[in-house]
Design a protein around this motif. Structure first.
Motif, PDB file in Angstrom:
ATOM      1  N   PHE A   3     -15.269   1.104  48.664  1.00  0.00           N
ATOM      2  CA  PHE A   3     -15.267   0.039  49.665  1.00  0.00           C
ATOM      3  C   PHE A   3     -16.166  -1.105  49.205  1.00  0.00           C
ATOM      4  O   PHE A   3     -16.812  -1.765  50.014  1.00  0.00           O
ATOM      5  CB  PHE A   3     -15.724   0.604  51.012  1.00  0.00           C
ATOM      6  N   GLN A   4     -16.180  -1.340  47.889  1.00  0.00           N
ATOM      7  CA  GLN A   4     -17.084  -2.337  47.341  1.00  0.00           C
ATOM      8  C   GLN A   4     -16.738  -3.756  47.784  1.00  0.00           C
ATOM      9  O   GLN A   4     -17.634  -4.568  48.047  1.00  0.00           O
ATOM     10  CB  GLN A   4     -17.089  -2.248  45.814  1.00  0.00           C
ATOM     11  N   ALA A   5     -15.462  -4.075  47.885  1.00  0.00           N
ATOM     12  CA  ALA A   5     -15.081  -5.433  48.301  1.00  0.00           C
ATOM     13  C   ALA A   5     -15.525  -5.698  49.735  1.00  0.00           C
ATOM     14  O   ALA A   5     -16.052  -6.777  50.049  1.00  0.00           O
ATOM     15  CB  ALA A   5     -13.571  -5.619  48.164  1.00  0.00           C
ATOM     16  N   GLU A   6     -15.327  -4.706  50.599  1.00  0.00           N
ATOM     17  CA  GLU A   6     -15.714  -4.873  52.001  1.00  0.00           C
ATOM     18  C   GLU A   6     -17.237  -4.947  52.144  1.00  0.00           C
ATOM     19  O   GLU A   6     -17.764  -5.770  52.910  1.00  0.00           O
ATOM     20  CB  GLU A   6     -15.161  -3.730  52.835  1.00  0.00           C
ATOM     21  N   LYS A   7     -17.949  -4.095  51.401  1.00  0.00           N
ATOM     22  CA  LYS A   7     -19.411  -4.138  51.453  1.00  0.00           C
ATOM     23  C   LYS A   7     -19.936  -5.468  50.924  1.00  0.00           C
ATOM     24  O   LYS A   7     -20.881  -6.048  51.485  1.00  0.00           O
ATOM     25  CB  LYS A   7     -19.998  -2.984  50.638  1.00  0.00           C
ATOM     26  N   ALA A   8     -19.322  -5.958  49.852  1.00  0.00           N
ATOM     27  CA  ALA A   8     -19.768  -7.229  49.283  1.00  0.00           C
ATOM     28  C   ALA A   8     -19.549  -8.378  50.264  1.00  0.00           C
ATOM     29  O   ALA A   8     -20.407  -9.269  50.400  1.00  0.00           O
ATOM     30  CB  ALA A   8     -19.033  -7.500  47.969  1.00  0.00           C
ATOM     31  N   LEU A   9     -18.415  -8.367  50.952  1.00  0.00           N
ATOM     32  CA  LEU A   9     -18.133  -9.436  51.916  1.00  0.00           C
ATOM     33  C   LEU A   9     -19.180  -9.457  53.027  1.00  0.00           C
ATOM     34  O   LEU A   9     -19.713 -10.522  53.376  1.00  0.00           O
ATOM     35  CB  LEU A   9     -16.742  -9.238  52.513  1.00  0.00           C
ATOM     36  N   TYR A  14     -24.208 -11.647  55.532  1.00  0.00           N
ATOM     37  CA  TYR A  14     -25.598 -11.527  55.961  1.00  0.00           C
ATOM     38  C   TYR A  14     -26.514 -12.462  55.177  1.00  0.00           C
ATOM     39  O   TYR A  14     -27.461 -13.054  55.738  1.00  0.00           O
ATOM     40  CB  TYR A  14     -26.076 -10.088  55.808  1.00  0.00           C
ATOM     41  N   ALA A  15     -26.269 -12.594  53.864  1.00  0.00           N
ATOM     42  CA  ALA A  15     -27.090 -13.491  53.051  1.00  0.00           C
ATOM     43  C   ALA A  15     -26.938 -14.938  53.516  1.00  0.00           C
ATOM     44  O   ALA A  15     -27.919 -15.700  53.561  1.00  0.00           O
ATOM     45  CB  ALA A  15     -26.706 -13.359  51.582  1.00  0.00           C
ATOM     46  N   ALA A  16     -25.716 -15.323  53.879  1.00  0.00           N
ATOM     47  CA  ALA A  16     -25.493 -16.679  54.371  1.00  0.00           C
ATOM     48  C   ALA A  16     -26.163 -16.886  55.726  1.00  0.00           C
ATOM     49  O   ALA A  16     -26.761 -17.946  55.983  1.00  0.00           O
ATOM     50  CB  ALA A  16     -24.000 -16.959  54.456  1.00  0.00           C
ATOM     51  N   LEU A  17     -26.087 -15.886  56.595  1.00  0.00           N
ATOM     52  CA  LEU A  17     -26.747 -15.992  57.894  1.00  0.00           C
ATOM     53  C   LEU A  17     -28.258 -16.135  57.749  1.00  0.00           C
ATOM     54  O   LEU A  17     -28.902 -16.835  58.541  1.00  0.00           O
ATOM     55  CB  LEU A  17     -26.429 -14.759  58.748  1.00  0.00           C
ATOM     56  N   ALA A  18     -28.818 -15.506  56.739  1.00  0.00           N
ATOM     57  CA  ALA A  18     -30.267 -15.576  56.523  1.00  0.00           C
ATOM     58  C   ALA A  18     -30.723 -17.001  56.220  1.00  0.00           C
ATOM     59  O   ALA A  18     -31.885 -17.346  56.444  1.00  0.00           O
ATOM     60  CB  ALA A  18     -30.674 -14.634  55.396  1.00  0.00           C
TER      61      ALA A  18
END
Length: 340
Positions: A3-9, A14-18
């Motif tokens: 589920f790497q694509a979903e985890k990366a998204l 979250y990084a953008a929200l930060a």
């Protein structure tokens, strides 16, 4: 399947929200969510559709009140929805949003000190977008940090709750699918046991067992139950029975299990949420409150499995919604007191 694509998204989200502020958070949310994104939040946020509404309802007020926000994750897992594998890949994050509480939020007075907002978030990912979210947070816990005590004394402990004792809940990489299947199977057996012994659940026949016998089938004796504020945290099977299970089963009647929206497991961790999970009638005494009409509980449960039994459980309940359905508007009462 990984589920790497979903985890990366979700991690990118979250990084953008930060980096987002109150003024641009709607645009940030829109980049990785679908136009018809369904967002479920605890009272008073409820269901919203699309980034603009989610921003206006939660994120803009939150980022206006809180400065220097950090997401401190304790659990990060992903998998197919065990209730509907063909329809859902979900990513779950649990931890705290830590910030400096500098301006009022929902009428809660600022402290200008560190605040830790407990949260659990389920994100369904499809076609490279987040299409559905359930965001649970513990607002009564935030009130408690601000020096407010909106409810009678609780049976468990009030704490800023830690993550897994094993410190291994952030599964950014791949996990053995067999381990996740073991965790999900154990969670489902535990749910069936609850139904058999409390007249709710998934249609099983009741059986003759003490609460200790019931719990020892799926739980370690030194279980940790990290309950929401209003109930509190408790430790060991015996104290869990004393401080949560017995009051719950004694003071809430006509318990009806409505089902879950998502259940999944990855590695030694798993969880579920419902909307609502349960409907029940308070008969008096629960959380020190009087009898009331039937009310819904929207609940998140997150678990850590240790071997063949469960060791830790983090619970989020939309307590303000549960109380509001009984005629107790905690936020409204707080606002009324503030203007006196």
């Amino acid at each position: 399947m990984t589920f790497q694509a979903e985890k990366a998204l979700v991690s990118e989200h979250y990084a953008a929200l930060a980096k987002a502020g109150a003024a641009d958070v709607a645009a940030t949310l829109a980049k990785r969510t679908s136009d018809d994104w369904l967002w479920r939040g605890v009272h008073p946020f409820h269901e919203q559709t699309g980034a603009a509404d989610v921003a206006a309802t939660f994120w803009t007020p939150f980022l206006t009140a809180m400065s220097r926000v950090q997401r401190r994750q304790d659990i990060f897992i992903a998998g197919h929805n065990g209730l509907d594998a063909a329809h859902g890949t979900w990513v779950i994050s649990m931890g705290h949003l830590m910030a400096l509480f500098d301006k009022p939020f929902l009428g809660i007075p600022p402290t200008r000190k560190i605040a830790m907002l407990r949260y659990a978030e389920f994100n369904r990912v499809a076609d490279g977008k987040i299409v559905e979210t359930a965001f649970f947070c513990d607002l009564i816990h935030l009130m408690h940090q601000a020096g407010l005590n909106p409810l009678p004394p609780q049976t468990g402990a009030h704490l800023v709750q830690p993550g897994p004792a094993t410190h291994d809940g952030l599964l950014f990489g791949d996990s053995d699918p067999a381990e996740g299947a073991k965790t999900l199977d154990l969670i489902e057996r535990m749910i069936r046991d609850i139904g058999r012994n409390s007249n709710t659940g998934e249609g099983s026949t009741p059986y003759d067992a003490t609460p200790q016998d019931e719990l020892s089938r799926c739980w370690h004796d030194d279980m940790l139950w990290w309950g929401p504020d209003g109930i509190g945290a408790t430790y060991t099977i015996d104290r869990y029975i004393e401080q949560h299970q017995r009051p719950f089963r004694t003071h809430l009647s006509n318990r009806t299990f409505n089902g879950h929206v998502c259940r999944l497991g990855e590695g030694n961790f798993g969880g579920f949420f419902g909307w609502p999970n349960l409907t029940m009638t308070p008969v008096g005494g629960y959380m020190g409150l009087p009898a009331g009409p039937p009310a819904d509980m929207r609940v998140v449960d997150m678990y850590r499995r240790d071997g063949d039994k469960l060791a830790e459980n983090w619970i989020f309940i939309d307590m303000l919604h549960f109380l509001n359905m009984q005629g107790l508007d905690v936020l409204g009462r707080m606002a009324a007191l503030a203007v006196r």
